[in-house]
Each structure stands twice: as C-alpha cells, then as structure tokens.
Design a protein around this motif. Structure first.
Motif, PDB file in Angstrom:
ATOM      1  N   TYR A   1      46.903  50.230  28.714  1.00  0.00           N
ATOM      2  CA  TYR A   1      46.522  48.844  28.450  1.00  0.00           C
ATOM      3  C   TYR A   1      45.868  48.234  29.686  1.00  0.00           C
ATOM      4  O   TYR A   1      46.267  48.528  30.814  1.00  0.00           O
ATOM      5  CB  TYR A   1      47.753  48.020  28.072  1.00  0.00           C
ATOM      6  N   ILE A   2      44.903  47.327  29.454  1.00  0.00           N
ATOM      7  CA  ILE A   2      44.188  46.695  30.569  1.00  0.00           C
ATOM      8  C   ILE A   2      44.946  45.520  31.171  1.00  0.00           C
ATOM      9  O   ILE A   2      44.491  44.921  32.135  1.00  0.00           O
ATOM     10  CB  ILE A   2      42.765  46.250  30.155  1.00  0.00           C
ATOM     11  N   ASN A   3      46.127  45.214  30.608  1.00  0.00           N
ATOM     12  CA  ASN A   3      46.950  44.138  31.163  1.00  0.00           C
ATOM     13  C   ASN A   3      48.374  44.652  31.364  1.00  0.00           C
ATOM     14  O   ASN A   3      48.669  45.803  31.069  1.00  0.00           O
ATOM     15  CB  ASN A   3      46.920  42.907  30.250  1.00  0.00           C
ATOM     16  N   THR A   4      49.232  43.793  31.871  1.00  0.00           N
ATOM     17  CA  THR A   4      50.595  44.222  32.190  1.00  0.00           C
ATOM     18  C   THR A   4      51.591  44.019  31.062  1.00  0.00           C
ATOM     19  O   THR A   4      52.752  44.377  31.208  1.00  0.00           O
ATOM     20  CB  THR A   4      51.107  43.482  33.439  1.00  0.00           C
TER      21      THR A   4
ATOM     22  N   MET B   1      39.435  50.687  33.744  1.00  0.00           N
ATOM     23  CA  MET B   1      40.651  49.898  33.931  1.00  0.00           C
ATOM     24  C   MET B   1      40.810  49.528  35.406  1.00  0.00           C
ATOM     25  O   MET B   1      40.257  50.169  36.292  1.00  0.00           O
ATOM     26  CB  MET B   1      41.873  50.698  33.461  1.00  0.00           C
ATOM     27  N   SER B   2      41.611  48.505  35.660  1.00  0.00           N
ATOM     28  CA  SER B   2      41.955  48.118  37.023  1.00  0.00           C
ATOM     29  C   SER B   2      42.914  49.149  37.613  1.00  0.00           C
ATOM     30  O   SER B   2      43.732  49.724  36.897  1.00  0.00           O
ATOM     31  CB  SER B   2      42.629  46.741  36.998  1.00  0.00           C
ATOM     32  N   GLY B   3      42.843  49.317  38.907  1.00  0.00           N
ATOM     33  CA  GLY B   3      43.769  50.211  39.576  1.00  0.00           C
ATOM     34  C   GLY B   3      45.044  49.530  40.032  1.00  0.00           C
ATOM     35  O   GLY B   3      45.962  50.186  40.519  1.00  0.00           O
ATOM     36  N   THR B   4      45.119  48.196  39.881  1.00  0.00           N
ATOM     37  CA  THR B   4      46.289  47.481  40.390  1.00  0.00           C
ATOM     38  C   THR B   4      46.993  46.612  39.356  1.00  0.00           C
ATOM     39  O   THR B   4      48.024  46.033  39.662  1.00  0.00           O
ATOM     40  CB  THR B   4      45.902  46.584  41.578  1.00  0.00           C
ATOM     41  N   SER B   5      46.470  46.512  38.163  1.00  0.00           N
ATOM     42  CA  SER B   5      47.106  45.682  37.143  1.00  0.00           C
ATOM     43  C   SER B   5      46.866  46.305  35.772  1.00  0.00           C
ATOM     44  O   SER B   5      45.788  46.147  35.201  1.00  0.00           O
ATOM     45  CB  SER B   5      46.543  44.258  37.210  1.00  0.00           C
ATOM     46  N   PHE B   6      47.886  47.001  35.256  1.00  0.00           N
ATOM     47  CA  PHE B   6      47.766  47.666  33.958  1.00  0.00           C
ATOM     48  C   PHE B   6      49.162  48.026  33.457  1.00  0.00           C
ATOM     49  O   PHE B   6      50.159  47.841  34.157  1.00  0.00           O
ATOM     50  CB  PHE B   6      46.901  48.927  34.060  1.00  0.00           C
ATOM     51  N   SER B   7      49.229  48.547  32.252  1.00  0.00           N
ATOM     52  CA  SER B   7      50.488  49.035  31.710  1.00  0.00           C
ATOM     53  C   SER B   7      50.222  50.253  30.836  1.00  0.00           C
ATOM     54  O   SER B   7      49.095  50.495  30.410  1.00  0.00           O
ATOM     55  CB  SER B   7      51.209  47.928  30.911  1.00  0.00           C
TER      56      SER B   7
ATOM     57  N   TYR C   1      55.638  51.269  31.206  1.00  0.00           N
ATOM     58  CA  TYR C   1      55.440  51.081  32.637  1.00  0.00           C
ATOM     59  C   TYR C   1      54.373  50.026  32.858  1.00  0.00           C
ATOM     60  O   TYR C   1      53.407  49.949  32.106  1.00  0.00           O
ATOM     61  CB  TYR C   1      54.989  52.395  33.292  1.00  0.00           C
ATOM     62  N   PHE C   2      54.547  49.223  33.907  1.00  0.00           N
ATOM     63  CA  PHE C   2      53.475  48.304  34.281  1.00  0.00           C
ATOM     64  C   PHE C   2      53.456  48.145  35.790  1.00  0.00           C
ATOM     65  O   PHE C   2      54.455  48.345  36.480  1.00  0.00           O
ATOM     66  CB  PHE C   2      53.632  46.942  33.604  1.00  0.00           C
TER      67      PHE C   2
END
Length: 169
Positions: free
Chosen positions: A31-34, A61-67, A133-134
């Motif tokens: 997922y692109i969000n947390t 995707m972002s490398g610092t904010s995902f799930s 996981y997030f």
C-alpha cells in the motif's frame, strides 16, 4: 510384476509427503500509505523478511511511508506451541489461526524491536496467517520486518516458503 506393485505402492505412500512441500509463500499487498487502504501492487513473497534501507518496497512507492499486508496459510510440522516473533522498525500485527499474537503500532520507533506471541498448532494442518506492517518515516537504514518462529521441536528460524501458502492460483 512384484517390482511394479512395489513401485506403485511406494508412489501411493510417497505422494502425500510430497504434497506438503508445495508452499509458495504469502500474498503480499503493498500500500502507498500507512493504513492499508491504497493498494499499489500484489505479489507472492516467499518469506516475510525485508530490509528496505530507504528504498521503495515496490516501484512507484515511497521508501519511508508505506504498509504491507501478507496473508495466506501456514502449515506446521509439529503439534505443539509455536512462538511467532516479529522483528520490526515500524508497526506490526501478527494473527495466526484467528489469534492476535502481536499488535504494535509505533509511528516513529527509535530502533529495531522484537515482539512475540504463542499459539498451539497441529502438525500438517494449515491455518490462516496475516501479518500487517507499516512504516511512517522510520530511519531508512534500519527499516525492516522479519517474521520467524520456533517450537520445542524446531529451532528459531524464518518460516520457510514450503510452509507458507498464498492461495494464489
């Protein structure tokens, strides 16, 4: 004729033991969000063990904010209590056979932490497993998730692909 009968009998006996080693891993929805609400891609991951080091887990995707949500089934080799351990830098939940073993939501963890829970399983019986996981801005160099297990008859280690079933066709 005796050799043919013996060969056929051996195949009949051996077939069930071969069938148990056909796991493919767990279905991973990235997922692109947390908060597990905007899926980007679905794959089958052979194990849950990743250290992204600030790199996106999937293209775009972002490398610092995902799930990520991994789902499927796990098949143990022994009938006994199993300890599932999630080493993470982020947040995680682990649910096995409907039992919540781990539930930790830490937005900005200072370091890698391990969380565990115990569930009794039956040898050769597949049960549902879900790992969520997030990460939300954790240190990119320590951004990781690892899922391991152990039981009285089995040493600590990653859950092998052969014991994980994604349900993918």
């Amino acid at each position: 004729r005796f050799s043919f009968v013996l060969f056929t009998l051996l195949l009949a006996i051996a077939k069930p033991s071969f069938a148990q080693f056909n796991g493919d891993g767990l279905k991973g929805i990235y997922y692109i969000n947390t908060n597990l609400t905007s899926p980007a891609v679905t794959v089958v991951d052979p194990v849950v063990s990743y250290r992204w080091n600030g790199c996106p887990p999937q293209p775009g995707m972002s490398g610092t904010s995902f799930s990520v949500r991994w789902t499927g089934q796990v098949e143990p080799s022994y009938s006994e209590p199993y300890t599932f351990i999630a080493d993470i830098n982020g947040g995680v939940s682990v649910i096995v056979n409907g039992q919540v073993l781990v539930s930790q939501r830490i937005d900005y963890p200072p370091l890698i932490q391990g969380f565990s829970g115990v569930v009794t399983l039956t040898a050769g019986v597949k049960v549902p497993i879900e790992v969520d996981y997030f990460t939300n801005g954790a240190s990119p160099v320590s951004d990781l998730v690892q899922l391991v297990w152990q039981s009285p008859s089995q040493g600590l280690g990653y859950i092998p692909r052969e014991d994980l079933f994604s349900g993918a066709a």
